[in-house]
Design a protein around this motif. Structure first.
Motif, PDB file in Angstrom:
ATOM      1  N   MET A   1      75.210  43.976  65.677  1.00 19.81           N
ATOM      2  CA  MET A   1      76.372  43.639  66.496  1.00 19.81           C
ATOM      3  C   MET A   1      77.428  44.734  66.452  1.00 19.81           C
ATOM      4  SD  MET A   1      77.191  39.570  66.354  1.00 19.81           S
ATOM      5  CE  MET A   1      77.066  39.351  64.591  1.00 19.81           C
ATOM      6  N   LEU A   2      77.674  45.254  65.274  1.00 23.56           N
ATOM      7  CA  LEU A   2      78.687  46.299  65.137  1.00 23.56           C
ATOM      8  C   LEU A   2      78.279  47.552  65.898  1.00 23.56           C
ATOM      9  CD1 LEU A   2      80.570  47.092  61.859  1.00 23.56           C
ATOM     10  CD2 LEU A   2      79.910  48.904  63.407  1.00 23.56           C
ATOM     11  N   LEU A   3      77.012  47.920  65.778  1.00 26.64           N
ATOM     12  CA  LEU A   3      76.538  49.119  66.476  1.00 26.64           C
ATOM     13  C   LEU A   3      76.622  48.946  67.986  1.00 26.64           C
ATOM     14  CD1 LEU A   3      73.430  49.955  64.251  1.00 26.64           C
ATOM     15  CD2 LEU A   3      75.669  51.085  64.236  1.00 26.64           C
ATOM     16  N   LEU A   4      76.277  47.746  68.475  1.00 28.83           N
ATOM     17  CA  LEU A   4      76.362  47.488  69.913  1.00 28.83           C
ATOM     18  C   LEU A   4      77.811  47.520  70.378  1.00 28.83           C
ATOM     19  CD1 LEU A   4      75.065  46.722  72.609  1.00 28.83           C
ATOM     20  CD2 LEU A   4      75.154  44.312  71.883  1.00 28.83           C
TER      21      LEU A   4
ATOM     22  N   GLU B   1      78.931  51.075  70.592  1.00 33.91           N
ATOM     23  CA  GLU B   1      78.292  51.727  71.745  1.00 33.91           C
ATOM     24  C   GLU B   1      79.012  51.359  73.036  1.00 33.91           C
ATOM     25  OE1 GLU B   1      74.130  51.255  74.221  1.00 33.91           O
ATOM     26  OE2 GLU B   1      74.072  51.001  72.051  1.00 33.91           O
ATOM     27  N   ARG B   2      79.317  50.088  73.197  1.00 31.20           N
ATOM     28  CA  ARG B   2      79.979  49.638  74.432  1.00 31.20           C
ATOM     29  C   ARG B   2      81.418  50.138  74.513  1.00 31.20           C
ATOM     30  NH1 ARG B   2      77.791  43.527  75.984  1.00 31.20           N
ATOM     31  NH2 ARG B   2      75.584  44.115  76.140  1.00 31.20           N
ATOM     32  N   LEU B   3      82.064  50.294  73.351  1.00 29.37           N
ATOM     33  CA  LEU B   3      83.437  50.810  73.343  1.00 29.37           C
ATOM     34  C   LEU B   3      83.478  52.325  73.478  1.00 29.37           C
ATOM     35  CD1 LEU B   3      84.994  48.654  70.469  1.00 29.37           C
ATOM     36  CD2 LEU B   3      85.554  48.514  72.905  1.00 29.37           C
ATOM     37  N   GLY B   4      82.347  52.979  73.195  1.00 32.02           N
ATOM     38  CA  GLY B   4      82.304  54.435  73.220  1.00 32.02           C
ATOM     39  C   GLY B   4      83.056  55.060  72.067  1.00 32.02           C
ATOM     40  N   VAL B   5      82.984  54.420  70.887  1.00 30.09           N
ATOM     41  CA  VAL B   5      83.694  54.920  69.715  1.00 30.09           C
ATOM     42  C   VAL B   5      82.702  55.240  68.608  1.00 30.09           C
ATOM     43  CG1 VAL B   5      85.758  53.595  70.275  1.00 30.09           C
ATOM     44  CG2 VAL B   5      84.047  52.608  68.733  1.00 30.09           C
ATOM     45  N   SER B   6      83.157  55.992  67.631  1.00 31.41           N
ATOM     46  CA  SER B   6      82.345  56.351  66.476  1.00 31.41           C
ATOM     47  C   SER B   6      82.382  55.241  65.442  1.00 31.41           C
ATOM     48  CB  SER B   6      82.880  57.650  65.864  1.00 31.41           C
ATOM     49  OG  SER B   6      82.346  57.857  64.581  1.00 31.41           O
ATOM     50  N   VAL B   7      81.213  54.857  64.936  1.00 25.66           N
ATOM     51  CA  VAL B   7      81.153  53.835  63.898  1.00 25.66           C
ATOM     52  C   VAL B   7      81.944  54.277  62.670  1.00 25.66           C
ATOM     53  CG1 VAL B   7      79.630  52.512  62.383  1.00 25.66           C
ATOM     54  CG2 VAL B   7      78.891  53.058  64.703  1.00 25.66           C
ATOM     55  N   GLN B   8      81.855  55.559  62.345  1.00 26.17           N
ATOM     56  CA  GLN B   8      82.513  56.078  61.145  1.00 26.17           C
ATOM     57  C   GLN B   8      84.031  55.987  61.219  1.00 26.17           C
ATOM     58  OE1 GLN B   8      80.174  57.638  62.870  1.00 26.17           O
ATOM     59  NE2 GLN B   8      78.408  57.678  61.472  1.00 26.17           N
TER      60      GLN B   8
ATOM     61  N   ARG C   1      79.034  47.753  56.143  1.00 24.36           N
ATOM     62  CA  ARG C   1      78.508  48.756  55.209  1.00 24.36           C
ATOM     63  C   ARG C   1      77.203  49.360  55.719  1.00 24.36           C
ATOM     64  NH1 ARG C   1      74.895  49.617  51.418  1.00 24.36           N
ATOM     65  NH2 ARG C   1      73.884  47.612  51.819  1.00 24.36           N
ATOM     66  N   THR C   2      76.277  48.518  56.147  1.00 23.45           N
ATOM     67  CA  THR C   2      74.978  49.029  56.578  1.00 23.45           C
ATOM     68  C   THR C   2      75.078  49.814  57.888  1.00 23.45           C
ATOM     69  OG1 THR C   2      74.475  46.903  57.641  1.00 23.45           O
ATOM     70  CG2 THR C   2      73.667  47.231  55.401  1.00 23.45           C
ATOM     71  N   ALA C   3      76.089  49.484  58.704  1.00 19.80           N
ATOM     72  CA  ALA C   3      76.279  50.227  59.954  1.00 19.80           C
ATOM     73  C   ALA C   3      76.953  51.570  59.713  1.00 19.80           C
ATOM     74  CB  ALA C   3      77.100  49.403  60.939  1.00 19.80           C
ATOM     75  N   GLY C   4      77.647  51.708  58.567  1.00 22.67           N
ATOM     76  CA  GLY C   4      78.365  52.942  58.274  1.00 22.67           C
ATOM     77  C   GLY C   4      79.790  52.947  58.774  1.00 22.67           C
TER      78      GLY C   4
END
Length: 256
Positions: free
Chosen positions: A191-194, A197-204, A220-223
């Motif tokens: 969910m976090l990765l999606l 992606e939709r926001l166009g932002v960096s997970v980090q 944590r697992t998504a980074g």
């Protein structure tokens, strides 16, 4: 030019804040206590009409809830099914208890769905969703600083959007991701990765705020760059920081 927002040790400004919904943006007990009481009372009544019963002492074990002397839900286990599970998992647990009480699995599934449908009607009528203290002010602060915002919730997306609308908070969020939009829900990172992606932002460079270790493990697992738990100190073990109220994040509090 808007001020850039930083947080402990992140080398670049925060690009987004992602929130859990229940217990983070809204009062969990007020919302899901109402729903739980509707479902479980109806469930017991329906069992009784068939000459069956469920032990009242077992109620807290069904979904990880606490109850007062009248049997009303007045708290919840942040590690339990109601706090961390998907709605399908919550339904399955109650179905199993119907089976244990003496129903066939098919009968239990039908009864649970009927109880849930009646509870949803009560929810629509009463709309028991109330934002936690400081939530709206913090959302306004994030928006004024140009930070993108989204919701990642174990609830289904249409229900999540509806609950945000009930509170008048839906316009703050650029994306709402429920379990129904991904293959794996929390604590997995999907969910976090999606959302990123939709926001166009960096997970980090994303901050995640939630009230359970399921939220923190997802982050944590998504980074994700930073994990903030909301609740009593010590109960959310995987958080980088724990707050008891969004008031602690107002006026630059996110930067400390």
């Amino acid at each position: 030019m808007q001020d850039e927002t930083y947080v402990d040790g992140l080398p670049n400004p925060i690009e987004a804040v992602l929130f859990d919904k229940d217990g983070t943006l809204l009062d969990f007990t007020g919302m899901w206590g109402f729903w739980t009481d509707c479902v479980l009372n109806d469930f017991r009544d329906q069992l009784a009409t068939r000459g069956l019963r469920i032990n009242t002492d077992e109620l807290p074990q069904i979904w990880g809830t606490f109850h007062d002397e009248q049997g009303r839900m007045n708290g919840y286990d942040v590690r339990g099914p109601l706090a961390m599970g998907t709605m399908d998992e919550v339904y399955a647990v109650l179905t199993w208890h119907g089976y244990r009480a003496g129903l066939s699995w098919a009968e239990a599934k039908i009864m649970v769905r009927e109880c849930l449908a009646r509870a949803e009607e009560e929810m629509e009528q009463h709309r028991p969703a109330c934002p936690l203290p400081g939530v709206q002010e913090f959302l306004e602060q994030c928006r004024s600083e140009g930070v993108a915002m989204g919701v990642v919730t174990a609830d289904d997306t249409p229900s999540a959007i509806k609950h945000l609308q009930w509170m008048g908070l839906d316009s703050f969020f650029d994306v709402v991701i429920g379990t129904d939009l991904v293959e794996r829900g929390k604590p997995f990172p999907d969910m976090l990765l999606l959302a990123c992606e939709r926001l166009g932002v960096s997970v980090q460079h994303t901050v995640v705020i939630g009230d359970t270790d399921g939220d923190m493990e997802m982050a944590r697992t998504a980074g994700a760059g930073y994990r903030i738990g909301i609740g009593e100190p010590g109960k959310i073990r995987l958080a980088d920081r724990t707050i008891q109220s969004f008031h602690e994040l107002l006026n630059g509090g996110l930067n400390r």
